[in-house]
Design a protein around this motif. Sequence first.
Motif, PDB file in Angstrom:
ATOM      1  N   GLN A 105       0.785  -1.876   0.091  1.00 53.49           N
ATOM      2  CA  GLN A 105       0.233  -0.138   0.321  1.00 53.49           C
ATOM      3  C   GLN A 105       0.933   1.396   0.209  1.00 53.49           C
ATOM      4  O   GLN A 105       1.857   1.578   0.463  1.00 53.49           O
ATOM      5  N   PRO A 106       0.523   2.450  -0.909  1.00 54.58           N
ATOM      6  CA  PRO A 106       1.611   3.369  -1.221  1.00 54.58           C
ATOM      7  C   PRO A 106       1.158   4.111   1.019  1.00 54.58           C
ATOM      8  O   PRO A 106       0.343   3.849   1.265  1.00 54.58           O
ATOM      9  N   TRP A 107       2.754   4.669   0.421  1.00 56.17           N
ATOM     10  CA  TRP A 107       2.623   5.105   1.897  1.00 56.17           C
ATOM     11  C   TRP A 107       1.821   6.213   2.362  1.00 56.17           C
ATOM     12  O   TRP A 107       1.918   6.078   3.628  1.00 56.17           O
ATOM     13  N   GLN A 108       1.058   6.851   1.671  1.00 54.20           N
ATOM     14  CA  GLN A 108       0.377   7.890   1.857  1.00 54.20           C
ATOM     15  C   GLN A 108      -0.908   7.311   3.335  1.00 54.20           C
ATOM     16  O   GLN A 108      -1.498   8.189   3.985  1.00 54.20           O
ATOM     17  N   LEU A 109      -1.222   6.147   1.645  1.00 52.39           N
ATOM     18  CA  LEU A 109      -2.444   5.732   2.492  1.00 52.39           C
ATOM     19  C   LEU A 109      -2.123   4.698   3.863  1.00 52.39           C
ATOM     20  O   LEU A 109      -3.056   4.614   4.981  1.00 52.39           O
ATOM     21  N   ARG A 110      -0.827   3.919   4.694  1.00 53.70           N
ATOM     22  CA  ARG A 110      -0.399   4.034   5.054  1.00 53.70           C
ATOM     23  C   ARG A 110       0.030   4.575   6.565  1.00 53.70           C
ATOM     24  O   ARG A 110      -0.994   3.891   7.739  1.00 53.70           O
ATOM     25  N   LEU A 111       0.566   5.464   6.268  1.00 51.98           N
ATOM     26  CA  LEU A 111       0.573   6.813   7.404  1.00 51.98           C
ATOM     27  C   LEU A 111      -0.934   6.810   7.877  1.00 51.98           C
ATOM     28  O   LEU A 111      -1.386   7.082   9.306  1.00 51.98           O
ATOM     29  N   PHE A 112      -2.374   7.030   6.799  1.00 58.18           N
ATOM     30  CA  PHE A 112      -3.416   8.125   6.958  1.00 58.18           C
ATOM     31  C   PHE A 112      -3.960   6.844   8.641  1.00 58.18           C
ATOM     32  O   PHE A 112      -5.108   7.423   9.121  1.00 58.18           O
ATOM     33  N   GLY A 113      -3.858   5.602   7.159  1.00 60.61           N
ATOM     34  CA  GLY A 113      -4.593   4.141   8.508  1.00 60.61           C
ATOM     35  C   GLY A 113      -4.858   4.627  10.013  1.00 60.61           C
ATOM     36  O   GLY A 113      -4.870   3.556  10.583  1.00 60.61           O
ATOM     37  N   LEU A 114      -2.915   5.417   9.936  1.00 58.31           N
ATOM     38  CA  LEU A 114      -2.888   5.102  11.791  1.00 58.31           C
ATOM     39  C   LEU A 114      -2.947   6.246  12.439  1.00 58.31           C
ATOM     40  O   LEU A 114      -2.708   6.420  12.961  1.00 58.31           O
ATOM     41  N   THR A 115      -3.463   7.016  11.643  1.00 55.22           N
ATOM     42  CA  THR A 115      -4.142   8.472  11.987  1.00 55.22           C
ATOM     43  C   THR A 115      -5.022   8.331  13.296  1.00 55.22           C
ATOM     44  O   THR A 115      -6.322   7.655  13.107  1.00 55.22           O
ATOM     45  N   LEU A 116      -5.799   8.966  13.919  1.00 54.36           N
ATOM     46  CA  LEU A 116      -6.556   9.286  14.541  1.00 54.36           C
ATOM     47  C   LEU A 116      -7.273  10.459  14.371  1.00 54.36           C
ATOM     48  O   LEU A 116      -9.225  11.098  13.912  1.00 54.36           O
ATOM     49  N   LYS A 117      -6.748  11.749  14.465  1.00 57.27           N
ATOM     50  CA  LYS A 117      -7.062  13.434  14.240  1.00 57.27           C
ATOM     51  C   LYS A 117      -7.578  13.787  12.786  1.00 57.27           C
ATOM     52  O   LYS A 117      -8.707  14.146  12.474  1.00 57.27           O
ATOM     53  N   LYS A 118      -6.951  12.042  12.012  1.00 58.94           N
ATOM     54  CA  LYS A 118      -7.211  13.629  10.197  1.00 58.94           C
ATOM     55  C   LYS A 118      -8.409  12.098  10.094  1.00 58.94           C
ATOM     56  O   LYS A 118      -8.924  13.133   9.638  1.00 58.94           O
ATOM     57  N   LYS A 119      -8.337  11.394  10.831  1.00 57.91           N
ATOM     58  CA  LYS A 119      -9.760  10.299  10.238  1.00 57.91           C
ATOM     59  C   LYS A 119     -11.011  11.555  10.830  1.00 57.91           C
ATOM     60  O   LYS A 119     -12.154  10.837   9.663  1.00 57.91           O
ATOM     61  N   GLN A 120     -10.879  11.804  12.274  1.00 57.57           N
ATOM     62  CA  GLN A 120     -11.814  12.622  12.224  1.00 57.57           C
ATOM     63  C   GLN A 120     -12.547  13.900  11.652  1.00 57.57           C
ATOM     64  O   GLN A 120     -13.319  14.329  10.854  1.00 57.57           O
ATOM     65  N   LYS A 121     -11.561  14.858  11.225  1.00 52.95           N
ATOM     66  CA  LYS A 121     -11.447  15.438  10.371  1.00 52.95           C
ATOM     67  C   LYS A 121     -11.495  15.119   8.994  1.00 52.95           C
ATOM     68  O   LYS A 121     -13.079  16.159   8.416  1.00 52.95           O
ATOM     69  N   LEU A 122     -11.741  13.914   7.755  1.00 51.65           N
ATOM     70  CA  LEU A 122     -12.093  13.756   6.902  1.00 51.65           C
ATOM     71  C   LEU A 122     -13.863  13.549   7.566  1.00 51.65           C
ATOM     72  O   LEU A 122     -14.593  13.640   6.823  1.00 51.65           O
ATOM     73  N   ASP A 123     -14.069  12.578   8.372  1.00 55.64           N
ATOM     74  CA  ASP A 123     -15.460  12.151   8.861  1.00 55.64           C
ATOM     75  C   ASP A 123     -16.373  13.346   8.539  1.00 55.64           C
ATOM     76  O   ASP A 123     -17.721  13.245   7.901  1.00 55.64           O
ATOM     77  N   LEU A 124     -15.724  14.064   9.460  1.00 56.31           N
ATOM     78  CA  LEU A 124     -16.841  15.790   9.437  1.00 56.31           C
ATOM     79  C   LEU A 124     -16.970  15.845   7.917  1.00 56.31           C
ATOM     80  O   LEU A 124     -18.045  16.834   7.623  1.00 56.31           O
TER      81      LEU A 124
END
Length: 280
Positions: free
Chosen positions: A12-31
Amino acid sequence: MSTVARPVAPEQPWQLRLFGLTLKKKQKLDLLLRLLGTPSSGERLLLLTNGDNNGAMNYVFRQHGGHWTWGECEEAPIAEMQAFLGEPVAHCAPERLPFDAGTFDTVVVIDVHEHLVDPSPLNRELARIVKPGGRAIVTVPNGDPTKPAVVIKHLLGMTKETYGHVRDGYTIPELKTMVSAAGFEPVREGSYSNFFTEMVELAINLAYVKILNRKKSGAHDAGHAPIAPSSADQVRKVEKTLKLYRMIYPFTRAVSSLDVLLNPFRTGYAVAVVFRKPGA
């Protein structure tokens, strides 16, 4: 007896691997996805970011629908973003965005305003490039200096300068007043990331800025260091640490989820406002 070799799945591209380990960015994206709704196939949208973006959020927005254009205010991440997305990413000066007037139905601006000494030119540019009746969705850190996590960050030396900001952020009323002055009308708002998420993020940022990045780069001044890996080279340098973090990620996610125990009407540590441009 012969065996058939199974194909090896591509990494998996490193960008998506890092995003999969985030907390705040996932909350931001959901909102943002809730505020955005589902774009129509003909809707033209712009995502404008300022450095804290490796392209993973662009990738998810593109899958959500609509016809997207990408803009980034810092030049450094653009090459890797373009390679990952397979599309051009415009280098944008906030005071003069490289797009024609009335180009976009919706512009999503993620954490740009807090980097600017005077955000008024950017707000006027947003009003110029958004179609009449179109929207601008703006996120910024909450600028309330009395919030407990903000006080703790400052005590630990994680000030706005560490994050590359010229101010801590804006409250929702401040953001509404500032952007409305350019001719927009606020129509909806939201927030994300509360105390427990902020504490987990603070621990991660501290570890990277004060320990990992200093050790790997040999830097003695961490005041302007990145707060997280932002390139393939930086990810390679901390790969062993990332493997360890993957193991404890369920624990950090569990701590972050404790935010639900707090007052549901409390504004989070990052805010978003949807603005509409008057017109047809």
